[in-house]
Design a protein around this motif. Structure first.
Motif, PDB file in Angstrom:
ATOM      1  N   LEU A  23       0.836  -1.206   0.000  1.00  0.00           N
ATOM      2  CA  LEU A  23       0.000   0.000   0.000  1.00  0.00           C
ATOM      3  C   LEU A  23       0.866   1.248   0.000  1.00  0.00           C
ATOM      4  O   LEU A  23       0.575   2.232  -0.695  1.00  0.00           O
ATOM      5  CB  LEU A  23      -0.939  -0.013   1.205  1.00  0.00           C
ATOM      6  CG  LEU A  23      -1.938   1.151   1.294  1.00  0.00           C
ATOM      7  CD1 LEU A  23      -2.811   1.233   0.047  1.00  0.00           C
ATOM      8  CD2 LEU A  23      -2.821   0.994   2.542  1.00  0.00           C
ATOM      9  N   ILE A  99      -5.520   6.341   6.549  1.00  0.00           N
ATOM     10  CA  ILE A  99      -6.114   5.134   5.965  1.00  0.00           C
ATOM     11  C   ILE A  99      -6.071   4.017   6.994  1.00  0.00           C
ATOM     12  O   ILE A  99      -4.996   3.684   7.511  1.00  0.00           O
ATOM     13  CB  ILE A  99      -5.362   4.691   4.692  1.00  0.00           C
ATOM     14  CG1 ILE A  99      -5.402   5.789   3.631  1.00  0.00           C
ATOM     15  CG2 ILE A  99      -5.971   3.400   4.143  1.00  0.00           C
ATOM     16  CD1 ILE A  99      -4.606   5.455   2.370  1.00  0.00           C
ATOM     17  N   SER A 102      -4.591  -2.356   5.651  1.00  0.00           N
ATOM     18  CA  SER A 102      -5.507  -3.492   5.573  1.00  0.00           C
ATOM     19  C   SER A 102      -5.301  -4.434   6.780  1.00  0.00           C
ATOM     20  O   SER A 102      -4.885  -3.998   7.839  1.00  0.00           O
ATOM     21  CB  SER A 102      -5.250  -4.215   4.252  1.00  0.00           C
ATOM     22  OG  SER A 102      -6.023  -5.361   4.114  1.00  0.00           O
ATOM     23  N   SER A 128     -11.257   3.782   5.079  1.00  0.00           N
ATOM     24  CA  SER A 128     -10.760   2.422   5.335  1.00  0.00           C
ATOM     25  C   SER A 128     -10.445   1.772   4.001  1.00  0.00           C
ATOM     26  O   SER A 128     -11.142   1.995   3.015  1.00  0.00           O
ATOM     27  CB  SER A 128     -11.787   1.589   6.102  1.00  0.00           C
ATOM     28  OG  SER A 128     -12.858   1.177   5.270  1.00  0.00           O
ATOM     29  N   TYR A 129      -9.370   0.962   4.003  1.00  0.00           N
ATOM     30  CA  TYR A 129      -9.031   0.227   2.786  1.00  0.00           C
ATOM     31  C   TYR A 129      -8.762  -1.249   3.107  1.00  0.00           C
ATOM     32  O   TYR A 129      -7.838  -1.570   3.846  1.00  0.00           O
ATOM     33  CB  TYR A 129      -7.816   0.814   2.065  1.00  0.00           C
ATOM     34  CG  TYR A 129      -7.565   0.037   0.784  1.00  0.00           C
ATOM     35  CD1 TYR A 129      -8.322   0.312  -0.350  1.00  0.00           C
ATOM     36  CD2 TYR A 129      -6.698  -1.042   0.752  1.00  0.00           C
ATOM     37  CE1 TYR A 129      -8.191  -0.455  -1.501  1.00  0.00           C
ATOM     38  CE2 TYR A 129      -6.555  -1.813  -0.391  1.00  0.00           C
ATOM     39  CZ  TYR A 129      -7.310  -1.522  -1.514  1.00  0.00           C
ATOM     40  OH  TYR A 129      -7.201  -2.297  -2.632  1.00  0.00           O
ATOM     41  N   SER A 158     -14.220   0.538   2.903  1.00  0.00           N
ATOM     42  CA  SER A 158     -13.974  -0.633   2.079  1.00  0.00           C
ATOM     43  C   SER A 158     -13.399  -1.755   2.929  1.00  0.00           C
ATOM     44  O   SER A 158     -12.684  -1.512   3.913  1.00  0.00           O
ATOM     45  CB  SER A 158     -13.024  -0.307   0.919  1.00  0.00           C
ATOM     46  OG  SER A 158     -11.711  -0.081   1.383  1.00  0.00           O
ATOM     47  N   ARG A 160     -12.157  -6.295   2.647  1.00  0.00           N
ATOM     48  CA  ARG A 160     -11.559  -7.203   1.668  1.00  0.00           C
ATOM     49  C   ARG A 160     -12.251  -8.554   1.555  1.00  0.00           C
ATOM     50  O   ARG A 160     -11.837  -9.384   0.742  1.00  0.00           O
ATOM     51  CB  ARG A 160     -10.070  -7.407   1.982  1.00  0.00           C
ATOM     52  CG  ARG A 160      -9.796  -8.320   3.153  1.00  0.00           C
ATOM     53  CD  ARG A 160      -8.317  -8.538   3.379  1.00  0.00           C
ATOM     54  NE  ARG A 160      -8.118  -9.499   4.458  1.00  0.00           N
ATOM     55  CZ  ARG A 160      -6.965  -9.736   5.055  1.00  0.00           C
ATOM     56  NH1 ARG A 160      -5.885  -9.063   4.684  1.00  0.00           N
ATOM     57  NH2 ARG A 160      -6.872 -10.634   6.008  1.00  0.00           N
ATOM     58  N   SER A 341     -10.236  -1.560  -7.406  1.00  0.00           N
ATOM     59  CA  SER A 341      -9.757  -1.217  -6.069  1.00  0.00           C
ATOM     60  C   SER A 341      -8.943   0.065  -6.088  1.00  0.00           C
ATOM     61  O   SER A 341      -9.073   0.921  -5.207  1.00  0.00           O
ATOM     62  CB  SER A 341      -8.916  -2.367  -5.500  1.00  0.00           C
ATOM     63  OG  SER A 341      -9.679  -3.544  -5.379  1.00  0.00           O
ATOM     64  N   LEU A 345      -9.661   3.733  -4.226  1.00  0.00           N
ATOM     65  CA  LEU A 345      -8.651   4.419  -3.425  1.00  0.00           C
ATOM     66  C   LEU A 345      -8.378   5.817  -3.970  1.00  0.00           C
ATOM     67  O   LEU A 345      -8.302   6.800  -3.212  1.00  0.00           O
ATOM     68  CB  LEU A 345      -7.368   3.577  -3.416  1.00  0.00           C
ATOM     69  CG  LEU A 345      -6.278   3.940  -2.407  1.00  0.00           C
ATOM     70  CD1 LEU A 345      -6.830   3.960  -0.985  1.00  0.00           C
ATOM     71  CD2 LEU A 345      -5.122   2.953  -2.523  1.00  0.00           C
TER      72      LEU A 345
END
Length: 357
Positions: A23, A99, A102, A128-129, A158, A160, A341, A345
């Protein structure tokens, strides 16, 4: 923009580091300055590298204890080298955006992830990622009013995996965006360094990647039997497994090179599967969690799953040898998932980028 990432980048886990590093690489390629926000859990993560002597009773396996801890100390020193690639926020620098993610930083069943900072407490603005709730479900958040309020305030949400989607929907009343783990955002060459090892050069091997104690003696026996029949060595890397023929202690950025050179991969972890897929390996997964099943099903790779009630060598051979995977199709799916994705972002970042206003 100056961006702070809140995640678990310094745990004793290859995947945790590499998702954070990937990231960072994406954001830096876009021209952003990236920092990692300390959650004050450094002492907890240091304890992951070594076992501790029980408070009561004697050690049952002293030799195993010593070997495991020697490897843990070596691993800690190697991981620390890669940790230098990540810049920690000293709070003197004013950041433009934070952020969250993840990894499973919203797994409230684990005490460490009950810390409100993982949900954006006292941080602003926040997105959020690719966050995961791990083993938690929506109902598990009910006692944690502070963190649920933080989640509800996040505009760009978001996650996963599907389980995390359901949990966040229960908390906020709306479905979050489902995006890919950061390790899928780049080709693995972007965060892979070579690992030189004579044993790996001279031997064909099955790479196994399991947390210590997560698989049964029976599974270990079947893997070793299959490897023996095929004339292969059983190798573990980054996660110590003393039942293997050989163990590799490496830096996180070297791990993918070891996967790349393996004949087969057998794993049960999320990122173990990610790197097997990214490297187009013939692999077996023994899912240790729902997030792993979600990942495998997302790529239509259910035939890679070895169920615990069918551990015969014949089944292992059928999975590894006779069931071909359409990696061209999978590659296209990765590209499509990566594109959507990255768009999420980018849109989220642009929304908070004052330089564009």
């Amino acid at each position: 923009m100056k961006i702070g990432i809140v995640t678990v980048e310094k745990s004793a886990n290859v995947g945790s580091f590499l998702q954070a590093y990937a990231l960072q690489k994406v954001l830096e390629a876009w021209g952003h300055e990236v920092y990692f926000v300390s959650a004050g859990q450094e002492s907890f993560f240091k304890r992951e590298y070594c076992w501790f002597i029980p408070k009561r009773g004697n050690l049952k396996y002293p030799v195993k204890f010593i070997k495991r801890n020697l490897d843990g100390l070596k691993k800690y020193k190697l991981f620390a080298q890669d940790h230098k690639k990540l810049k920690t926020w000293d709070k003197k620098e004013k950041l433009d955006l934070f952020i969250l993610g993840s990894d499973e930083i919203w797994n409230v069943q684990r005490k460490i992830f009950q810390n409100p900072i993982y949900y954006g407490k006292d941080l602003s603005p926040v997105i959020s990622y690719a966050v995961s709730v791990g083993d938690s479900e929506g109902k598990d958040f009910l006692p944690f009013h502070e963190v649920t309020e933080c989640i509800r305030k996040i505009e760009f949400l978001s996650v996963r995996d599907e389980k995390s989607c359901e949990a966040v929907k229960r908390i906020t009343g709306k479905y979050p965006e489902k995006v890919c783990d950061p390790t899928f955002l780049l080709d693995t060459e972007a965060y892979t360094e070579p690992y030189e090892d004579i044993y790996l050069k001279e031997n064909r091997y099955i790479l196994v990647y399991f947390y210590n104690g997560s698989i049964s003696v029976e599974i270990k026996k079947k893997i070793r039997e299959y490897a023996h029949v095929k004339g292969l060595k059983v190798v573990s890397a980054a996660l110590y497994n003393d039942w293997c023929d050989y163990h590799v202690t490496c830096r996180p950025t070297q791990y993918n090179d070891i996967v790349r050179r393996a004949e087969y991969v057998i794993t049960g972890t999320f990122h173990g599967n990610v790197f097997a897929i990214q490297n187009r390996k013939r692999f077996i997964t023994i899912p240790l969690s729902e997030k792993v099943r979600d990942l495998i099903c997302n790529f239509g790779l259910q035939d890679r799953i070895l169920e615990l009630d069918d551990l015969s060598g014949e089944t292992m051979e059928a999975i590894l040898e006779h069931q071909n995977m359409d990696y061209e199709k999978i590659g296209k799916k990765i590209q499509k998932m990566r594109q959507s994705s990255l768009e999420f972002l980018k849109n989220a970042l642009e929304n908070y980028d004052s330089s564009d206003m």
